[in-house]
Design an enzyme around this catalytic site. Sequence first.
Site, short mmCIF file in Angstrom:
data_model
loop_
_atom_site.label_atom_id
_atom_site.label_comp_id
_atom_site.label_asym_id
_atom_site.label_seq_id
_atom_site.Cartn_x
_atom_site.Cartn_y
_atom_site.Cartn_z
N LYS A 1 0.86 -1.18 0.00
CA LYS A 1 0.00 0.00 0.00
C LYS A 1 0.90 1.23 0.00
O LYS A 1 1.44 1.62 1.02
CB LYS A 1 -0.91 -0.01 1.23
CG LYS A 1 -2.14 0.92 1.16
CD LYS A 1 -1.81 2.39 1.20
CE LYS A 1 -1.20 2.80 2.53
NZ LYS A 1 -0.85 4.29 2.50
N GLU B 1 9.77 1.50 10.83
CA GLU B 1 10.82 2.49 10.61
C GLU B 1 10.14 3.84 10.70
O GLU B 1 9.39 4.23 9.79
CB GLU B 1 11.48 2.26 9.24
CG GLU B 1 12.80 3.00 9.09
CD GLU B 1 12.62 4.37 8.47
OE1 GLU B 1 12.66 5.35 9.25
OE2 GLU B 1 12.45 4.47 7.26
N CYS C 1 13.58 10.90 6.81
CA CYS C 1 13.66 10.59 8.24
C CYS C 1 15.11 10.59 8.71
O CYS C 1 15.38 10.76 9.89
CB CYS C 1 13.00 9.24 8.52
SG CYS C 1 13.65 7.88 7.52
N GLU D 1 10.67 16.99 14.42
CA GLU D 1 11.16 16.68 13.08
C GLU D 1 10.63 17.72 12.10
O GLU D 1 9.43 17.96 12.00
CB GLU D 1 10.70 15.28 12.67
CG GLU D 1 11.35 14.77 11.41
CD GLU D 1 11.02 13.30 11.14
OE1 GLU D 1 11.82 12.64 10.47
OE2 GLU D 1 9.97 12.83 11.62
#
Length: 480
Positions: A177, A253, A287, A384
């Site tokens: 997906k 992750e 990331c 972040e």
Amino acid sequence: MSLPAGTPTELFIDGKWSGGSGGTLSVLDPSTGDTIGEVARAGDDDVARAVEAAATALPAWSATAPRERGEVLRRAFELMTSRREEIAYVMSLEMGKSLADSRAEVTYAAEFFRWFSEEAVRIGGELRTAPSGANRILTFRKPVGVSLLLTPWNFPAAMATRKIGPALAAGCPVILKPAHDTPYTALLLAQALADAGAPPGVVNLLTTDHPSDLVAAALRDERVRKLSFTGSTGVGSQLLKQAADRIVNCSMELGGNGPFVIFDDADLDAAVDGAMLAKMRNGGQACTAANRFLVQESVADAFAERLAARMGALRVGAGTSEDTQLGPMVSERAVDGIASKVEESVAAGAVATLGGSRLDRPGFFYPATVLTDVPRSSPVATEEIFGPVAPIIGVRDEDDAISVANATEMGLTGYVYTGDLARGLRVAERLDVGMVGLNRGLVSDPAAPFGGVKESGIGREGGFEGIEEYLETQYVATSW
């Protein structure tokens, strides 16, 4: 700009392309905000068809000779390599990254198929003698089963191949997906795998802009035994809660808040080169991106000046333009999030020495930005950023740098620049992260174990360790 003729737009289930029971969804060009096209939207019926196809394919695929499974991946590697320009163009069109970044990603992504084509033949077990001497201990490695793979928009090729490669090598059929912002790249990968000889049902692809409904439907089916997700920590936490209901094997992750530590004995030019890689690759939408630059106070001003000069020289434009070095962000929402963090941090005392405000042009653009005098509690230091913003924080010494670097619940990637190898290794060991770039601005490699600690994830992808995520160990006690 338009899609190349023949680009798939439908679901891929059981070796066939088909429309979705949920209608269609639109995909935007982030450089203009205009619609590129539409792809099928999967509904519950499509999820059921995909799980059935994968479950039906499992016995034969898991029993297929490892060499044969590996050869499918090897051919997929070759097809991706030969189709690099097409895949890179589509990726830049739907995601916004520069063509240079997209080409590099296709090359990197294809390597996961090559790496795991070789790992497929290395799945083994052990024979041991029990300490008592009463029996022998045999261990076998078996595929975990039907695997649901959820991938993000920022690396739409590499995040897919990093999961598909080990799953197929281990003998697990997959249901992929992809993110609804970037479905076309994944559809091209499904086409490559089909052309490479993946049997019907071994690779299935469902596109949707209602991912929570799709995932819930898939996880309710007892035949789905593996969930692998790359994305935000918040979503990862929710998925782990869902998976807990059936004790589904999970790999996660998740987010990062990477420290980039520069000591006063570092080669500043090399540090700037590394910073441009760690911060500006993919426009900062990674990331693994350097999120906070922790620079020893005696060299902080010099580093900030050099970094601002390099970042300020980047050419901004549509990702599909050969001249572009910094493309748009993926969506208006992404720009809003970046702008909000910068504005709040400036209000708290940070100084924008470069950029710091939205660009007045169509599309989802945010300029390269350097912030100095950044308060350690400001949003750009604690959250972040996922954009082209470089916050610079002065640190006194090694202990201060470590203290600031580890003051986060995230622990994915860190970077250290120093001229003293012993200090570099010492600091790397003290960082609470899963990966460290020592005098390097890039850590990702298909042959290396990728993953984090704390709230940055569970498990590893790539390297010898990557295939372990898709295998279970069976033990047999016997004697002779």
